[in-house]
Design a protein around this motif. Structure first.
Motif, PDB file in Angstrom:
ATOM      1  N   PRO A   1       0.830  -1.213   0.000  1.00 43.08           N
ATOM      2  CA  PRO A   1       0.000   0.000   0.000  1.00 43.08           C
ATOM      3  C   PRO A   1       0.859   1.256   0.000  1.00 43.08           C
ATOM      4  O   PRO A   1       1.791   1.354   0.789  1.00 43.08           O
ATOM      5  CB  PRO A   1      -0.812  -0.104   1.296  1.00 43.08           C
ATOM      6  CG  PRO A   1      -0.440  -1.384   1.942  1.00 43.08           C
ATOM      7  CD  PRO A   1       0.720  -1.969   1.232  1.00 43.08           C
TER       8      PRO A   1
ATOM      9  N   GLY B   1       2.473   4.699   0.820  1.00 43.18           N
ATOM     10  CA  GLY B   1       2.538   5.475   2.058  1.00 43.18           C
ATOM     11  C   GLY B   1       2.911   4.681   3.284  1.00 43.18           C
ATOM     12  O   GLY B   1       3.135   5.259   4.349  1.00 43.18           O
TER      13      GLY B   1
ATOM     14  N   ALA C   1      -8.755  -0.599   5.788  1.00 40.81           N
ATOM     15  CA  ALA C   1      -8.229   0.721   5.454  1.00 40.81           C
ATOM     16  C   ALA C   1      -7.036   0.590   4.512  1.00 40.81           C
ATOM     17  O   ALA C   1      -6.901   1.349   3.543  1.00 40.81           O
ATOM     18  CB  ALA C   1      -7.821   1.464   6.723  1.00 40.81           C
ATOM     19  N   ALA C   2      -6.182  -0.389   4.755  1.00 42.48           N
ATOM     20  CA  ALA C   2      -5.042  -0.621   3.864  1.00 42.48           C
ATOM     21  C   ALA C   2      -5.519  -1.039   2.481  1.00 42.48           C
ATOM     22  O   ALA C   2      -4.927  -0.651   1.464  1.00 42.48           O
ATOM     23  CB  ALA C   2      -4.134  -1.697   4.451  1.00 42.48           C
TER      24      ALA C   2
ATOM     25  N   ILE D   1      -6.519   2.091   0.610  1.00 43.89           N
ATOM     26  CA  ILE D   1      -5.343   2.820   0.135  1.00 43.89           C
ATOM     27  C   ILE D   1      -4.762   2.130  -1.097  1.00 43.89           C
ATOM     28  O   ILE D   1      -4.439   2.767  -2.105  1.00 43.89           O
ATOM     29  CB  ILE D   1      -4.275   2.917   1.243  1.00 43.89           C
ATOM     30  CG1 ILE D   1      -4.789   3.750   2.427  1.00 43.89           C
ATOM     31  CG2 ILE D   1      -2.988   3.525   0.688  1.00 43.89           C
ATOM     32  CD1 ILE D   1      -3.882   3.728   3.636  1.00 43.89           C
TER      33      ILE D   1
ATOM     34  N   GLU E   1      -6.159  11.703  -1.955  1.00 44.37           N
ATOM     35  CA  GLU E   1      -4.927  11.679  -1.167  1.00 44.37           C
ATOM     36  C   GLU E   1      -5.197  11.997   0.300  1.00 44.37           C
ATOM     37  O   GLU E   1      -4.599  11.394   1.201  1.00 44.37           O
ATOM     38  CB  GLU E   1      -3.913  12.660  -1.738  1.00 44.37           C
ATOM     39  CG  GLU E   1      -3.329  12.232  -3.069  1.00 44.37           C
ATOM     40  CD  GLU E   1      -2.245  13.186  -3.549  1.00 44.37           C
ATOM     41  OE1 GLU E   1      -1.815  14.047  -2.744  1.00 44.37           O
ATOM     42  OE2 GLU E   1      -1.833  13.064  -4.707  1.00 44.37           O
TER      43      GLU E   1
ATOM     44  N   GLN F   1      -7.873  11.410   2.053  1.00 41.22           N
ATOM     45  CA  GLN F   1      -8.483  10.244   2.685  1.00 41.22           C
ATOM     46  C   GLN F   1      -7.439   9.159   2.927  1.00 41.22           C
ATOM     47  O   GLN F   1      -7.412   8.526   3.991  1.00 41.22           O
ATOM     48  CB  GLN F   1      -9.618   9.706   1.809  1.00 41.22           C
ATOM     49  CG  GLN F   1     -10.394   8.560   2.438  1.00 41.22           C
ATOM     50  CD  GLN F   1     -11.597   8.162   1.591  1.00 41.22           C
ATOM     51  OE1 GLN F   1     -12.063   8.944   0.756  1.00 41.22           O
ATOM     52  NE2 GLN F   1     -12.094   6.971   1.803  1.00 41.22           N
ATOM     53  N   ALA F   2      -6.554   8.935   1.942  1.00 38.31           N
ATOM     54  CA  ALA F   2      -5.497   7.938   2.106  1.00 38.31           C
ATOM     55  C   ALA F   2      -4.586   8.297   3.271  1.00 38.31           C
ATOM     56  O   ALA F   2      -4.170   7.423   4.050  1.00 38.31           O
ATOM     57  CB  ALA F   2      -4.690   7.809   0.821  1.00 38.31           C
ATOM     58  N   ALA F   3      -4.296   9.589   3.423  1.00 39.59           N
ATOM     59  CA  ALA F   3      -3.439  10.028   4.534  1.00 39.59           C
ATOM     60  C   ALA F   3      -4.130   9.796   5.874  1.00 39.59           C
ATOM     61  O   ALA F   3      -3.492   9.372   6.852  1.00 39.59           O
ATOM     62  CB  ALA F   3      -3.087  11.503   4.360  1.00 39.59           C
TER      63      ALA F   3
ATOM     64  N   LEU G   1      -6.332   7.507   6.538  1.00 40.86           N
ATOM     65  CA  LEU G   1      -6.350   6.062   6.790  1.00 40.86           C
ATOM     66  C   LEU G   1      -4.969   5.558   7.208  1.00 40.86           C
ATOM     67  O   LEU G   1      -4.854   4.715   8.102  1.00 40.86           O
ATOM     68  CB  LEU G   1      -6.837   5.320   5.547  1.00 40.86           C
ATOM     69  CG  LEU G   1      -8.298   5.551   5.167  1.00 40.86           C
ATOM     70  CD1 LEU G   1      -8.642   4.822   3.880  1.00 40.86           C
ATOM     71  CD2 LEU G   1      -9.239   5.104   6.287  1.00 40.86           C
ATOM     72  N   ALA G   2      -3.926   6.065   6.556  1.00 44.53           N
ATOM     73  CA  ALA G   2      -2.571   5.648   6.921  1.00 44.53           C
ATOM     74  C   ALA G   2      -2.259   6.035   8.361  1.00 44.53           C
ATOM     75  O   ALA G   2      -1.641   5.261   9.112  1.00 44.53           O
ATOM     76  CB  ALA G   2      -1.552   6.269   5.969  1.00 44.53           C
TER      77      ALA G   2
END
Length: 280
Positions: free
Chosen positions: A130, A132, A248-249, A252, A259, A261-263, A265-266
């Protein structure tokens, strides 16, 4: 057979009308492995044969060196389009979220022969790199997944509301896209929806009033959806939230979310992995 107009596009395929208005073909990109197409067809055929609410699969075909699957055409809206219509009208999404909970519960009660994919093995394949996350975090993520309770129930594997169609003719819900169907823990399917409700970042073109309404009602929407599923299934909220990290992974890894949202989740993944490490 004749290829008609293109009616939709996904990350791995394009969808066209096929041999008239009553069928469609899901035409995969040229780099899609043949085994993935066979797997989706087999999963869909098993779901159809068991009486689940899915479009009828007709056959696998090849069109100009691209593999495809021919399905019954389901005319209607996606659940996502219904949800956005509610947001734009600043109306609660209760009916749509109850419907999604009900469809998932119906799926999870079935045990059709022919579904052979192991849920955890499939998720590990999807979240192997994934963006990030560093290698050490991915290793911890896989170890976390290994510790989650394993079951052998039917799971749709991609419970995105874009994959639920509402048939125009009769209002019936129809679930599409069964490539990732597996045997495993239904909490994963439910967690995918919950992660979306809690962490979604709406597209920039969404009207400001709809964005405000979503932020104001996000928690209530989550509570309604998870409460309805838990009522139907007897599962607890804690069991579902355990699956947030791998789902969540998965979101991503899809590359299909903003981006921001991905941040978010990370960051959540790191916090939960650290908490798990501290508890250990």
């Amino acid at each position: 057979m004749m290829l008609g107009p293109r009616i939709a596009e996904g990350s791995s395929c394009e969808v066209y009308e096929w041999d008239g208005p009553d069928k469609i073909i899901k035409l995969f990109h040229a780099d899609t492995p043949p085994h993935a197409v066979r797997l989706e067809y087999g999963n869909h055929e098993a779901a159809w044969a068991s009486g689940l609410p899915v479009p009828r699969p007709y056959e696998q075909v090849k069109w100009e060196d691209r593999l495809g699957i021919v399905f019954e055409r389901v005319a209607g809206d996606t659940l996502v389009s219904r949800l956005f219509a509610r947001l734009n009208a600043q109306e609660p999404m209760d009916a749509e979220l109850r419907l999604l909970a009900d469809v998932l519960h119906r799926i999870h009660k079935m045990s059709p022969p022919g579904i052979i994919t192991d849920q955890k093995a499939n998720l590990k394949g999807i979240i192997s790199r994934p963006p990030g996350l560093i290698p050490e975090e991915i290793t911890a993520l896989h170890a976390y997944l290994d510790r989650l309770p394993a079951k052998r129930q039917l799971c749709q594997g991609d419970a995105n509301p874009n994959n639920l169609l509402i048939r125009e003719a009769d209002g019936e819900a129809v679930m599409i896209d069964w490539m990732h169907a597996s045997l495993g823990n239904p909490a994963a399917d439910v967690a995918e929806v919950c992660v979306m409700l809690e962490y979604a970042v709406l597209p920039p073109e969404t009207p400001a009033a709809a964005k405000r309404f979503f932020e104001e009602t996000r928690e209530a929407a989550y509570r309604l959806f998870i409460g309805e599923y838990c009522r139907l299934s007897g599962m607890s909220e804690a069991e579902i939230r355990e699956w947030y990290v791998p789902l969540a992974a998965r979101a991503i890894a899809s590359g299909a979310i903003p981006e921001e949202q991905a941040a978010r989740l990370a960051s959540m993944i790191r916090e939960r992995l650290q908490a798990t490490k501290s508890e250990g």
